[in-house]
Design a protein around this motif. Structure first.
Motif, PDB file in Angstrom:
ATOM      1  N   GLY A   1       0.840  -1.312   0.008  1.00 47.53           N
ATOM      2  CA  GLY A   1       0.183  -0.050   0.010  1.00 47.53           C
ATOM      3  C   GLY A   1       0.832   1.209   0.034  1.00 47.53           C
ATOM      4  N   ALA A   2       2.000   1.084  -0.143  1.00 45.76           N
ATOM      5  CA  ALA A   2       2.846   2.320  -0.064  1.00 45.76           C
ATOM      6  C   ALA A   2       2.983   3.132  -1.408  1.00 45.76           C
ATOM      7  N   GLY A   3       2.759   2.398  -2.434  1.00 48.09           N
ATOM      8  CA  GLY A   3       2.739   3.178  -3.614  1.00 48.09           C
ATOM      9  C   GLY A   3       3.780   2.622  -4.637  1.00 48.09           C
ATOM     10  N   LYS A   4       4.725   1.718  -4.114  1.00 49.71           N
ATOM     11  CA  LYS A   4       5.695   1.153  -4.924  1.00 49.71           C
ATOM     12  C   LYS A   4       5.332   0.533  -6.310  1.00 49.71           C
ATOM     13  N   THR A   5       4.431  -0.509  -6.223  1.00 49.19           N
ATOM     14  CA  THR A   5       3.997  -1.152  -7.323  1.00 49.19           C
ATOM     15  C   THR A   5       3.348   0.027  -8.235  1.00 49.19           C
ATOM     16  N   THR A   6       2.679   0.787  -7.987  1.00 49.86           N
ATOM     17  CA  THR A   6       2.034   1.799  -8.883  1.00 49.86           C
ATOM     18  C   THR A   6       3.110   2.344  -9.644  1.00 49.86           C
ATOM     19  N   THR A   7       3.966   2.800  -8.760  1.00 49.80           N
ATOM     20  CA  THR A   7       5.200   3.670  -9.523  1.00 49.80           C
ATOM     21  C   THR A   7       5.777   2.776 -10.313  1.00 49.80           C
ATOM     22  N   ILE A   8       6.114   1.548 -10.017  1.00 49.08           N
ATOM     23  CA  ILE A   8       6.961   0.740 -10.992  1.00 49.08           C
ATOM     24  C   ILE A   8       6.177   0.643 -12.302  1.00 49.08           C
ATOM     25  N   GLU A   9       4.962   0.292 -12.045  1.00 48.92           N
ATOM     26  CA  GLU A   9       4.031  -0.157 -13.240  1.00 48.92           C
ATOM     27  C   GLU A   9       3.873   1.244 -14.212  1.00 48.92           C
ATOM     28  N   CYS A  10       4.165   2.545 -13.671  1.00 44.99           N
ATOM     29  CA  CYS A  10       4.207   3.593 -14.271  1.00 44.99           C
ATOM     30  C   CYS A  10       5.555   3.818 -15.150  1.00 44.99           C
ATOM     31  N   CYS A  11       6.544   3.096 -14.625  1.00 48.75           N
ATOM     32  CA  CYS A  11       7.847   3.034 -15.229  1.00 48.75           C
ATOM     33  C   CYS A  11       7.775   1.933 -16.166  1.00 48.75           C
ATOM     34  N   GLU A  12       7.054   1.196 -16.063  1.00 46.56           N
ATOM     35  CA  GLU A  12       7.071  -0.182 -17.071  1.00 46.56           C
ATOM     36  C   GLU A  12       6.176   0.330 -18.408  1.00 46.56           C
ATOM     37  N   GLY A  13       5.411   1.416 -17.966  1.00 47.46           N
ATOM     38  CA  GLY A  13       4.276   1.822 -19.240  1.00 47.46           C
ATOM     39  C   GLY A  13       3.100   1.076 -18.876  1.00 47.46           C
ATOM     40  N   LEU A  14       3.044   0.497 -17.833  1.00 45.53           N
ATOM     41  CA  LEU A  14       1.502  -0.520 -17.494  1.00 45.53           C
ATOM     42  C   LEU A  14       0.484   0.704 -17.256  1.00 45.53           C
ATOM     43  N   ARG A  15       0.853   1.814 -16.515  1.00 42.91           N
ATOM     44  CA  ARG A  15      -0.049   2.924 -16.123  1.00 42.91           C
ATOM     45  C   ARG A  15       0.449   3.991 -16.482  1.00 42.91           C
ATOM     46  N   ARG A  16      -0.423   5.159 -16.662  1.00 42.17           N
ATOM     47  CA  ARG A  16      -0.070   6.593 -17.190  1.00 42.17           C
ATOM     48  C   ARG A  16       0.191   7.449 -15.799  1.00 42.17           C
ATOM     49  N   PRO A  17       0.968   7.926 -15.473  1.00 44.37           N
ATOM     50  CA  PRO A  17       1.019   8.871 -14.543  1.00 44.37           C
ATOM     51  C   PRO A  17       0.031  10.319 -14.456  1.00 44.37           C
ATOM     52  N   ASP A  18       0.018  10.809 -13.502  1.00 47.55           N
ATOM     53  CA  ASP A  18      -1.275  11.733 -13.343  1.00 47.55           C
ATOM     54  C   ASP A  18      -0.195  13.264 -13.214  1.00 47.55           C
ATOM     55  N   GLY A  19       0.942  12.934 -13.109  1.00 47.50           N
ATOM     56  CA  GLY A  19       1.814  14.150 -12.974  1.00 47.50           C
ATOM     57  C   GLY A  19       3.146  13.742 -12.842  1.00 47.50           C
ATOM     58  N   GLY A  20       4.271  14.606 -12.998  1.00 46.23           N
ATOM     59  CA  GLY A  20       5.793  14.244 -12.791  1.00 46.23           C
ATOM     60  C   GLY A  20       6.314  13.725 -13.948  1.00 46.23           C
ATOM     61  N   ARG A  21       7.653  13.225 -13.969  1.00 54.01           N
ATOM     62  CA  ARG A  21       8.509  12.990 -15.006  1.00 54.01           C
ATOM     63  C   ARG A  21       8.920  11.491 -14.901  1.00 54.01           C
ATOM     64  N   VAL A  22       8.870  10.559 -15.935  1.00 47.49           N
ATOM     65  CA  VAL A  22       9.485   9.315 -15.551  1.00 47.49           C
ATOM     66  C   VAL A  22      10.279   9.028 -17.062  1.00 47.49           C
ATOM     67  N   GLU A  23      11.515   8.843 -16.872  1.00 43.48           N
ATOM     68  CA  GLU A  23      12.547   8.694 -17.911  1.00 43.48           C
ATOM     69  C   GLU A  23      12.995   7.553 -17.845  1.00 43.48           C
ATOM     70  N   VAL A  24      13.044   6.671 -18.874  1.00 44.61           N
ATOM     71  CA  VAL A  24      13.577   5.359 -18.816  1.00 44.61           C
ATOM     72  C   VAL A  24      14.768   5.153 -19.840  1.00 44.61           C
ATOM     73  N   LEU A  25      15.813   4.836 -19.589  1.00 45.83           N
ATOM     74  CA  LEU A  25      16.947   4.941 -20.629  1.00 45.83           C
ATOM     75  C   LEU A  25      17.109   6.215 -21.128  1.00 45.83           C
ATOM     76  N   GLY A  26      16.764   7.160 -20.720  1.00 46.29           N
ATOM     77  CA  GLY A  26      16.883   8.470 -21.139  1.00 46.29           C
ATOM     78  C   GLY A  26      15.706   9.125 -22.088  1.00 46.29           C
ATOM     79  N   LEU A  27      14.835   8.012 -22.017  1.00 46.78           N
ATOM     80  CA  LEU A  27      13.511   8.475 -23.019  1.00 46.78           C
ATOM     81  C   LEU A  27      12.348   8.854 -21.880  1.00 46.78           C
ATOM     82  N   ASP A  28      11.404   9.722 -22.416  1.00 46.05           N
ATOM     83  CA  ASP A  28      10.153   9.893 -21.752  1.00 46.05           C
ATOM     84  C   ASP A  28       9.368   8.817 -21.827  1.00 46.05           C
ATOM     85  N   ARG A  29       8.933   8.244 -20.846  1.00 44.65           N
ATOM     86  CA  ARG A  29       8.326   6.854 -20.833  1.00 44.65           C
ATOM     87  C   ARG A  29       6.764   7.126 -21.278  1.00 44.65           C
ATOM     88  N   THR A  30       6.349   8.331 -20.927  1.00 47.42           N
ATOM     89  CA  THR A  30       4.949   8.921 -21.400  1.00 47.42           C
ATOM     90  C   THR A  30       4.638   9.063 -22.651  1.00 47.42           C
TER      91      THR A  30
END
Length: 317
Positions: A43-72
């Protein structure tokens, strides 16, 4: 390709479900060529965070870069599919095909069909290669999911509870493989509840709680330094013991004494048997020789509980 950027950069991530903030301004970094462990209670939010990094969920705000590329950005999705491996806790595997067929198919998508056989053998799956996935044990599915995540030789791998349900031999085999991948330059992000796994594998640890990162550093940094812990003898308060001991140890530079959690703690730049002997002598000289004394070396679990609390929360699964 921005090779000087981190493998993963999360800055101010926000995700909301209904009227509840699940992730609220979380930030973390995972360096290239290292294994970064993301820890947190359920319930801490880590799974949701990782799913945003994996492209399985779309964040509502903030920045996620994977290998230098914007994941969104949708235009980056195809490239990241080839450069990133994902192992989900539930596997995400098709149930009908044979295990070997699943891995060979994934390998062919990365132009590496010859890699399937050796990987099946390495993870002890050769004997079940012709078994349908639905008939595999939980541990066998875990190992197949890991094989699918790494068969394409990704630059970055997300590992979600990679050894959950594995017997000790299989767990050690997976750890050896993870170490080899890291030594070869693969970046990895690990989520796990096994502190022993983090102690064995992690270069860097991020602790997440209530939707935000609350600590980050090398495992040794988070564990903290060894210290002497003293339980007061019957009839003596921790405050009295701390005051008497502090006076007795005043001549020993570098030792700090304080009452803490019903006992007394002595900390210093050097904590070893010699310091323990000094503390024991000071206790005897001040009339507290019956106190219980122990040299304590904090564990990562101690640090985790200190950062996130010990209570069982209503949202914990």
């Amino acid at each position: 390709m921005l090779t000087d950027s981190p493998a993963l950069l999360v800055d101010g991530l926000r995700k909301r479900y209904g009227d509840r903030d699940v992730v609220s301004g979380l930030s973390l970094r995972a360096a290239r060529g290292e294994l970064t462990a993301v820890l947190g209670p359920n319930g801490a939010g880590k799974t949701t965070t990782i799913e945003c990094c994996e492209g399985l969920r779309r964040p509502d705000g903030g920045r996620v870069e994977v290998l230098g590329l914007d994941r969104t950005r949708p235009e980056n999705a195809a490239e990241l599919r080839h450069r990133v491996g994902v192992m989900l806790q539930e596997g995400g595997l098709p149930m009908a095909p044979h295990a070997g067929a699943v891995l060979r198919h994934v390998a062919s998508l990365h132009d590496r069909p010859e890699a399937a056989g050796p990987l099946l053998e390495r993870l002890g799956l050769t004997t079940v290669a012709r078994t349908r996935v639905r008939h595999l044990s939980g541990g066998q599915r875990q190992r197949l999911a890991l094989a699918c995540a790494i068969v394409g030789e990704p630059e970055l791998v997300f590992l979600d509870e990679p050894t959950a349900g594995l017997d000790p031999q299989a767990r050690l085999a997976v750890w050896d493989l993870v170490r080899e991948l890291r030594a070869a330059g693969t970046s990895m992000v690990l989520t796990t509840h096994l502190m022993s796994e983090v102690e064995e594998l992690a270069d860097h640890v991020v602790v997440v709680d209530r939707g935000a990162s609350v600590a980050a550093g090398r495992p040794a940094e988070l564990r903290g330094a060894p210290h002497v812990r003293i339980a007061p003898p019957p009839g003596t308060s921790a405050a009295t013991l701390a005051a008497d001991l502090a006076a007795a140890l005043a001549q020993h530079a570098g030792l700090d004494t304080c009452a803490e959690a019903g006992g007394v703690v002595v900390r210093g730049t050097r904590m070893d048997a010699a310091v323990l002997a000094v503390v024991a002598r000071a206790l005897a000289d001040t009339g507290h020789g019956a106190a219980e004394v122990a040299l304590t070396r904090p564990t990562l679990e101690d640090a985790f509980l200190s950062l996130t609390g010990r209570e069982l929360r209503a949202d914990a699964a």
